[in-house]
Design a protein around this motif. Structure first.
Motif, mmCIF file in Angstrom:
data_model
loop_
_atom_site.group_PDB
_atom_site.id
_atom_site.type_symbol
_atom_site.label_atom_id
_atom_site.label_comp_id
_atom_site.label_asym_id
_atom_site.label_seq_id
_atom_site.Cartn_x
_atom_site.Cartn_y
_atom_site.Cartn_z
ATOM 1 N N LEU A 140 0.862 -1.184 0.000
ATOM 2 C CA LEU A 140 0.000 0.000 0.000
ATOM 3 C C LEU A 140 0.900 1.235 0.000
ATOM 4 C CD1 LEU A 140 -3.043 0.648 0.261
ATOM 5 C CD2 LEU A 140 -2.727 0.714 2.729
ATOM 6 N N LEU A 147 -8.864 1.967 2.779
ATOM 7 C CA LEU A 147 -10.195 1.373 2.964
ATOM 8 C C LEU A 147 -11.217 2.425 2.560
ATOM 9 C CD1 LEU A 147 -9.568 -0.174 6.521
ATOM 10 C CD2 LEU A 147 -9.833 -1.491 4.408
ATOM 11 N N THR A 156 -9.602 -7.901 9.956
ATOM 12 C CA THR A 156 -8.457 -7.614 9.081
ATOM 13 C C THR A 156 -8.402 -6.131 8.722
ATOM 14 O OG1 THR A 156 -9.730 -8.189 7.085
ATOM 15 C CG2 THR A 156 -8.438 -9.939 8.125
ATOM 16 N N GLN A 157 -9.555 -5.476 8.648
ATOM 17 C CA GLN A 157 -9.554 -4.034 8.386
ATOM 18 C C GLN A 157 -9.002 -3.288 9.604
ATOM 19 O OE1 GLN A 157 -12.379 -5.998 7.816
ATOM 20 N NE2 GLN A 157 -11.916 -6.206 5.643
ATOM 21 N N ILE A 158 -9.328 -3.782 10.784
ATOM 22 C CA ILE A 158 -8.774 -3.197 12.010
ATOM 23 C C ILE A 158 -7.267 -3.424 12.042
ATOM 24 C CG2 ILE A 158 -8.706 -3.551 14.525
ATOM 25 C CD1 ILE A 158 -11.794 -3.859 14.389
ATOM 26 N N LEU A 160 -5.315 -3.695 9.466
ATOM 27 C CA LEU A 160 -4.702 -2.792 8.491
ATOM 28 C C LEU A 160 -4.606 -1.375 9.045
ATOM 29 C CD1 LEU A 160 -3.592 -2.139 5.686
ATOM 30 C CD2 LEU A 160 -5.954 -1.943 4.865
ATOM 31 N N MET B 205 -5.860 -6.849 15.649
ATOM 32 C CA MET B 205 -6.502 -7.717 14.659
ATOM 33 C C MET B 205 -6.984 -9.015 15.301
ATOM 34 S SD MET B 205 -4.993 -9.044 11.015
ATOM 35 C CE MET B 205 -3.582 -9.881 11.736
ATOM 36 N N LEU B 373 -0.966 -7.190 4.097
ATOM 37 C CA LEU B 373 -2.117 -6.966 4.965
ATOM 38 C C LEU B 373 -3.231 -6.209 4.249
ATOM 39 C CD1 LEU B 373 -3.377 -7.167 7.726
ATOM 40 C CD2 LEU B 373 -1.855 -5.372 8.517
ATOM 41 N N SER B 374 -2.850 -5.301 3.364
ATOM 42 C CA SER B 374 -3.868 -4.559 2.622
ATOM 43 C C SER B 374 -4.701 -5.501 1.758
ATOM 44 C CB SER B 374 -3.184 -3.492 1.767
ATOM 45 O OG SER B 374 -4.093 -2.944 0.848
ATOM 46 N N LEU B 376 -5.092 -8.706 2.357
ATOM 47 C CA LEU B 376 -5.890 -9.499 3.302
ATOM 48 C C LEU B 376 -7.177 -8.757 3.660
ATOM 49 C CD1 LEU B 376 -6.294 -11.843 5.356
ATOM 50 C CD2 LEU B 376 -4.921 -10.517 6.981
ATOM 51 N N ALA B 377 -7.048 -7.447 3.915
ATOM 52 C CA ALA B 377 -8.212 -6.659 4.320
ATOM 53 C C ALA B 377 -9.223 -6.521 3.183
ATOM 54 C CB ALA B 377 -7.781 -5.285 4.821
#
Lengths: 404, 404
Positions: A140, A147, A156-158, A160, B205, B373-374, B376-377
């Motif tokens: 990223l 997001l 997983t958003q948490i 990130l 997470m 991780l991005s 994954l999210a």
């Protein structure tokens, strides 16, 4: 009589989206981003090793060089070493997964291709420069959307957001709902029932249903069929609430406390503060919506099945929309019926359903009676029968909402 | 190397079911009944009217009688009236939905088939005795199983328990998990990163993932790669925990603090307290399991994607099983691949997936790198590639786990 869609529209006009609030990550689970989350840093934040092993200069470790080859180890680079010590020509550094590449270091040799030496190490072969390297920003890039607004913050958003260094995220806060049951027949748990009395079940049921979709719920102690008592309880209930939810007291009987208390002019312009309406559905025909002390108010019928079906049809979508969920509906299937069912003309019927996943069919689970709470608790789905259907045969396809 | 199934079995042997505890209804949402819930009362608890209207004696209101017919109204029976006043011959009583039938009252005339009179009422027709009557116990009989052990307490099950007069239900209590991240490179949110440092993301997470399946989670402040600091943090973390969960420090590098701290004899019999093993999977190969201060301990790898995949593969089923869920797995589909993917021989590969619901296919979402991780999210699913598959082509069916 209102259609289901008309009443849903009236409710939607009443309850707007909750504000977007910077919320700690550990309170954000299940909430919805109110705006795009822009990455403040690159991920990874620096070039680092994907392997435990050794790092060398490209000139010292040509992939087509002669191996084995032994070189001195100048220093270790554990994860977290941040002094940026450059790699001297003719030496290697021991490097751990996630540790930063040292200035000059370009070739990563996994420990499996070495003798694992500490002062000097034998290298049995080397990959090309850049292999096993995680490049800064390759997951990223800073400044891009990590997001998008509307994203539900799951684990997983948490993760990130945390990896981006954020302590909070801008999500729509939970809708604050106060739940209030009415009825002189209602008794608290543990009390002995006189004939004619029942235990109050709508408040705990509706509160759980609201919590399951992320609302913050307060239960106001239920009140008897007494107008001054109800008005006092509503005053109390309105404090700090985004939505008031009552059950009971809205039907066609002679003792309808919610109707009695809230019928009549309520606004400055003399318009009724609450509209009591009939909705063309079964169960759940008597409904109401309006404001009390400026707070949106929805009045549900009191029979437990009517109350719960009203929640599924009107409240669940309303709460999810207010909290910014892009998709407010239950998963919907079309499934053939296992057995015949009948339905009243001109009303949309919502029957408790039970799926037979082997046969791929659905059956009505219990009768249509709005007191059949035990059957409701055993249902896994809701069967929706259109207004114009009165008699459905086995094999006829119906709309089915999957409960969870 | 252990198989995935072997490691899952080792974990299952470590963590037993949580105790069954009488839990207030408003804390029971999502928890699982630990024993059958036997109905202490009938539902409904008494014969009552399903309609607003009038109740009469069968002798006064024969269904084949001559209508209209006008009779005096002796009294009102609102819901909650519990004095049991009998119905005098030759009179009717006004009765509300849910109100008890008076002794002698057998025929319910809906208000719609009357002139709605208060002192006297004109009856335009009468149904047979028993129509519009909800019989005591017709939904559920006292002494029978209302909800079976293993039932998940959702809103309607909570409503049913409340209707039975229960203030608590016997459910397996949440598993108490303490989460601890390790790594000298980890920094708290908001701090400025030096080169080589990253923001800690595994604890928030994993905590969110655990909470999403109902566990009670405490996050212990993450610790540097320092054995005494880790041991002190673990002592703290073990207090009151059913399970300790670490991430990081279990790989093959030279600075593996979890391994360093917990390798060696730990039990009275000299057996290692924690087994550090390689599991034939990608990502997530380095795993560990054992006990610390008597508390079950699971050590996950530190790369965020490895850590999360390990959660999905091992922890989520473990927590759900401990909390009594009958079904511990994600929904599993078999879906054709949109694109080719490769996989290492001898390892079960877990790739982040993205479903195309229109095409009915799944694609790998991002590369296999365990730092992504991005990606994954952004995934909605996990693709599972068997140990013996190394090269899969478009159209090949793979196992897909649906994330939420």
């Amino acid at each position: 009589m209102r259609t289901v869609a008309e009443h849903a529209s009236a409710l939607a006009a009443l309850v707007g989206p909750t504000p977007v609030v910077a919320t700690p990550l550990n309170e954000a689970l299940g909430l919805v981003l109110g705006r795009d989350l822009i990455a403040p840093v690159d991920l990874p934040p620096f070039d680092n090793s994907a392997m435990d092993g050794y790092v060398g200069r490209a000139a010292d470790l040509p992939a087509d060089g002669t191996f084995p080859l032994t070189l001195p180890v100048s220093h270790d680079i554990p994860a977290g070493r941040s002094d940026g010590r450059p790699l001297a020509a003719g030496t290697l550094a021991r490097i751990m997964t996630g540790a930063p590449l040292p200035p000059g270091g370009e070739v990563i040799v996994p420990v499996e291709r070495t003798d694992g030496g500490v002062d000097r190490v034998r290298i049995d072969g080397a990959p090309a420069p850049g292999v096993h390297v995680r490049r800064r920003g390759e997951d990223l890039t800073a400044g891009t959307v990590a997001l998008a607004a509307g994203t539900v913050m799951g684990p997983t958003q948490i993760g990130l957001a945390a990896a981006l260094g954020l302590a909070t995220v801008d999500v729509r806060r939970p809708l604050r709902v106060t739940v209030l049951s009415t009825g002189s027949e209602l008794m608290p748990p543990g009390s002995a029932l006189e004939p004619g009395q029942i235990y109050e079940s709508n408040s705990p049921m509706l509160a759980a249903a609201l919590r399951a979709v992320g609302a913050q719920v307060r239960i106001e102690h239920f009140v008897a069929d007494d107008v001054p008592a109800l008005l006092a309880a509503l005053e109390q209930a309105a404090t700090g609430a985004d939505l008031l939810l009552t059950s009971g007291g809205v039907s066609a009987g002679a003792y309808e406390v919610v109707k009695d208390a809230l019928t009549g002019p309520g606004g400055a312009d003399g318009a009724p503060a609450v509209d009591f309406v009939k909705v063309a559905m079964q169960p759940g025909m008597p409904q109401g919506a309006g404001r009390f002390a400026g707070v949106p108010l929805v009045t549900l019928p009191g029979n437990p099945v009517s109350s719960y079906v009203s929640f599924e049809v009107f409240l669940r979508p309303l709460v999810r929309a207010a909290m910014g969920h892009p998709d407010v509906m239950r998963p919907v299937l079309r499934v053939p019926l296992a057995d015949a069912i009948s339905s009243p003309a001109g009303k949309r019927q919502f029957r408790r359903g039970h799926l037979d996943t082997e046969a791929g069919t659905v059956s009505a689970w219990g009768g249509p009676g709005s007191h059949l709470l035990s059957w409701l608790a055993g249902a896994d789905s809701m069967i929706v029968v259109d207004e114009d259907a009165t008699s459905l045969q086995p094999g006829d396809e119906v709309e089915v909402w999957l409960l969870d």
